[in-house]
Write an enzyme that holds these catalytic residues in place. Structure first.
Site, PDB file in Angstrom:
ATOM      1  N   ASP A  42     101.209  75.041  28.795  1.00  0.00           N
ATOM      2  CA  ASP A  42      99.995  75.672  28.293  1.00  0.00           C
ATOM      3  C   ASP A  42      98.958  75.667  29.404  1.00  0.00           C
ATOM      4  OD1 ASP A  42      98.961  76.188  25.126  1.00  0.00           O
ATOM      5  OD2 ASP A  42      97.384  76.004  26.630  1.00  0.00           O
ATOM      6  N   ASP A  68      99.363  78.366  33.924  1.00  0.00           N
ATOM      7  CA  ASP A  68      98.715  79.664  33.738  1.00  0.00           C
ATOM      8  C   ASP A  68      99.811  80.707  33.901  1.00  0.00           C
ATOM      9  OD1 ASP A  68      97.418  82.097  33.940  1.00  0.00           O
ATOM     10  OD2 ASP A  68      95.903  81.421  35.371  1.00  0.00           O
ATOM     11  N   VAL A  69     100.200  81.339  32.813  1.00  0.00           N
ATOM     12  CA  VAL A  69     101.349  82.250  32.842  1.00  0.00           C
ATOM     13  C   VAL A  69     101.069  83.538  33.596  1.00  0.00           C
ATOM     14  CG1 VAL A  69     102.452  81.361  30.743  1.00  0.00           C
ATOM     15  CG2 VAL A  69     100.692  83.153  30.560  1.00  0.00           C
ATOM     16  N   ASN A  95     105.691  82.744  24.476  1.00  0.00           N
ATOM     17  CA  ASN A  95     104.771  82.723  23.346  1.00  0.00           C
ATOM     18  C   ASN A  95     103.311  82.904  23.740  1.00  0.00           C
ATOM     19  OD1 ASN A  95     103.822  81.823  20.514  1.00  0.00           O
ATOM     20  ND2 ASN A  95     102.906  80.289  21.871  1.00  0.00           N
ATOM     21  N   TYR A 164      95.841  94.585  22.572  1.00  0.00           N
ATOM     22  CA  TYR A 164      96.836  93.711  21.958  1.00  0.00           C
ATOM     23  C   TYR A 164      98.021  94.522  21.443  1.00  0.00           C
ATOM     24  CZ  TYR A 164      98.847  90.246  18.744  1.00  0.00           C
ATOM     25  OH  TYR A 164      99.695  89.397  18.087  1.00  0.00           O
ATOM     26  N   THR A 199      96.392  80.372  12.715  1.00  0.00           N
ATOM     27  CA  THR A 199      96.376  79.585  13.948  1.00  0.00           C
ATOM     28  C   THR A 199      94.943  79.501  14.473  1.00  0.00           C
ATOM     29  OG1 THR A 199      96.644  81.447  15.486  1.00  0.00           O
ATOM     30  CG2 THR A 199      98.655  80.511  14.512  1.00  0.00           C
TER      31      THR A 199
END
Length: 259
Positions: A42, A68-69, A95, A164, A199
């Site tokens: 994460d 950090d993706v 995810n 999104y 969430t």
């Protein structure tokens, strides 16, 4: 907890991005409970560590890493470290994701907002998958599960989320393409398309009682999902139960898309 053989992940190694909260944390718990060693990744390193520590305290196998993706170099380094330290990388769960910073019609969306959502939701799937596939092709097996959305299959009538929805639609088609590319390599690539889930995303908006009540009226099952409602399908796509399934999209939205 004993799992039937097709769902048993004993000796498997899984990397879950965005594992510090919400769906990612639920996915990490499910995979670890099924026997996998889970690397909780994460951008919030403390949150990832908290989930990893929780799993270890429960007698499960887990570790954590700050990631950090959107950072290509860091993604490559982390994936290689996981493979080297754990001896394999069997499962990647893409995810990590964010929503539009502001709910705006397209002509009002700032370019910076657009590019940030694309970087986190789409570029990261490319970066993490590419790094994982280098490992998986060498070992001759693997599972990649991409977390898309029901808004990757249809537009939103509830609010304007152009970036999104665009990224999640791209993830769905990327899943098809990459699934085909690696179908003969014993690597399965599939996607989950959740509906509304309670969430911490969007500042916890989907946990607000009034919002939950409003959304529930538009869901055939009459309720907004909890993260655990999605985790079972994630386990199926991560296990040998899905060995003859690739390039596919599994929708879990309480019946919304069936209407």
């Amino acid at each position: 907890m004993a799992f039937p053989a097709p769902f048993d992940l004993t000796a498997k190694v899984a990397l879950v991005t965005g594992a510090g909260a919400g769906l990612g944390a639920a996915f990490a718990r499910m995979l670890a409970t099924a026997g996998a060693t889970v690397v909780c990744a994460d951008i919030n390193g403390a949150a990832a560590k908290a989930v990893g520590d929780e799993l270890v305290a429960a007698g499960l196998s887990a570790t954590a890493v700050e990631l950090d993706v959107t950072d290509e170099s860091r993604v490559d380094t982390v994936v290689q470290q996981v493979a080297a330290e754990q001896g394999a990388l069997d499962i990647l769960v893409n995810n990590a994701g964010i929503g539009d910073p502001q709910s705006l019609p397209l002509h009002k969306v700032p370019t910076s907002d657009w590019r940030r959502v694309l970087a986190v939701n789409l570029d990261s799937v490319f970066l993490c998958s590419r790094a994982a596939l280098r490992v998986m092709t060498a070992q001759g097996s693997g599972k990649i599960v991409n977390i898309a959305s029901m808004y990757g299959l249809h537009g939103s009538l509830m609010s304007a989320v152009p970036a999104y929805a665009t990224t999640k639609g791209a993830v769905v088609n990327m899943t098809r393409e990459v699934g085909l590319e690696y179908a003969a390599s014993n690597i399965q690539v599939n996607a989950l398309c959740p509906g509304f889930v309670q969430t911490e995303a969007q500042g916890g908006l989907l946990k607000h009682p009034k919002v939950v009540a409003r959304l529930s009226r538009n869901i055939p099952m009459g309720r907004v999902a909890m993260p655990e409602d999605i985790a079972g399908a994630l386990l199926m796509l991560s296990s040998s139960a899905s060995d003859y399934m690739t390039g596919q999209t599994l929708v879990i939205d309480g019946g919304v898309s069936a209407a």
